[in-house]
Design a protein around this motif. Sequence first.
Motif, PDB file in Angstrom:
ATOM      1  N   GLU A  11       6.962 -31.730   0.628  1.00 38.36           N
ATOM      2  CA  GLU A  11       7.208 -30.339   0.988  1.00 38.36           C
ATOM      3  C   GLU A  11       8.214 -30.164   2.106  1.00 38.36           C
ATOM      4  O   GLU A  11       8.636 -29.060   2.396  1.00 38.36           O
ATOM      5  CB  GLU A  11       5.892 -29.669   1.377  1.00 38.36           C
ATOM      6  N   GLU A  34      17.690 -28.197  -2.689  1.00 37.57           N
ATOM      7  CA  GLU A  34      16.473 -27.962  -3.467  1.00 37.57           C
ATOM      8  C   GLU A  34      15.334 -27.492  -2.579  1.00 37.57           C
ATOM      9  O   GLU A  34      14.559 -26.615  -2.967  1.00 37.57           O
ATOM     10  CB  GLU A  34      16.063 -29.237  -4.209  1.00 37.57           C
ATOM     11  N   HIS A  35      15.240 -28.041  -1.377  1.00 36.62           N
ATOM     12  CA  HIS A  35      14.202 -27.621  -0.426  1.00 36.62           C
ATOM     13  C   HIS A  35      14.389 -26.144  -0.061  1.00 36.62           C
ATOM     14  O   HIS A  35      13.420 -25.376  -0.044  1.00 36.62           O
ATOM     15  CB  HIS A  35      14.259 -28.499   0.817  1.00 36.62           C
ATOM     16  N   ARG A  38      13.452 -23.932  -3.016  1.00 35.84           N
ATOM     17  CA  ARG A  38      12.002 -23.918  -3.198  1.00 35.84           C
ATOM     18  C   ARG A  38      11.336 -23.002  -2.175  1.00 35.84           C
ATOM     19  O   ARG A  38      10.476 -22.181  -2.516  1.00 35.84           O
ATOM     20  CB  ARG A  38      11.464 -25.346  -3.093  1.00 35.84           C
ATOM     21  N   TRP A  41      11.983 -19.336  -3.078  1.00 35.40           N
ATOM     22  CA  TRP A  41      11.128 -18.858  -4.174  1.00 35.40           C
ATOM     23  C   TRP A  41       9.704 -18.614  -3.705  1.00 35.40           C
ATOM     24  O   TRP A  41       9.045 -17.671  -4.154  1.00 35.40           O
ATOM     25  CB  TRP A  41      11.140 -19.844  -5.343  1.00 35.40           C
TER      26      TRP A  41
END
Length: 105
Positions: A11, A34-35, A38, A41
């Motif tokens: 995470e 990508e972190h 994520r 979102w």
Amino acid sequence: MGRRKGVQFDEGAPDDFDPNNPYKDPVAFFEMREHLVREKWIDIEKAKILREKLRWCYRIEGVNHLQKCRHLVQQYLDATRGIGWGKDLRPPFMHGPKVEAVESE
């Protein structure tokens, strides 16, 4: 070999990402991207849940919604502040100083 209990997600942001030179390590750059996506979102989905709670509160409370739903309105406004993809998906601390427009005379 047995089955693992539960699912483990990574995470956090990548440890080897350098914000001063983001293109030095391409793998860390894509992991950081990508972190960020994520996390964005997750923030969007939290705001959607609060919006549904607010709609429900408005319907239930009727004319008293101004007093009864005030806390949900504040939570929703706080959750939606700063949500947006922006021009290049970077967090504000990576944008650098804001350049003011110079008026021509």
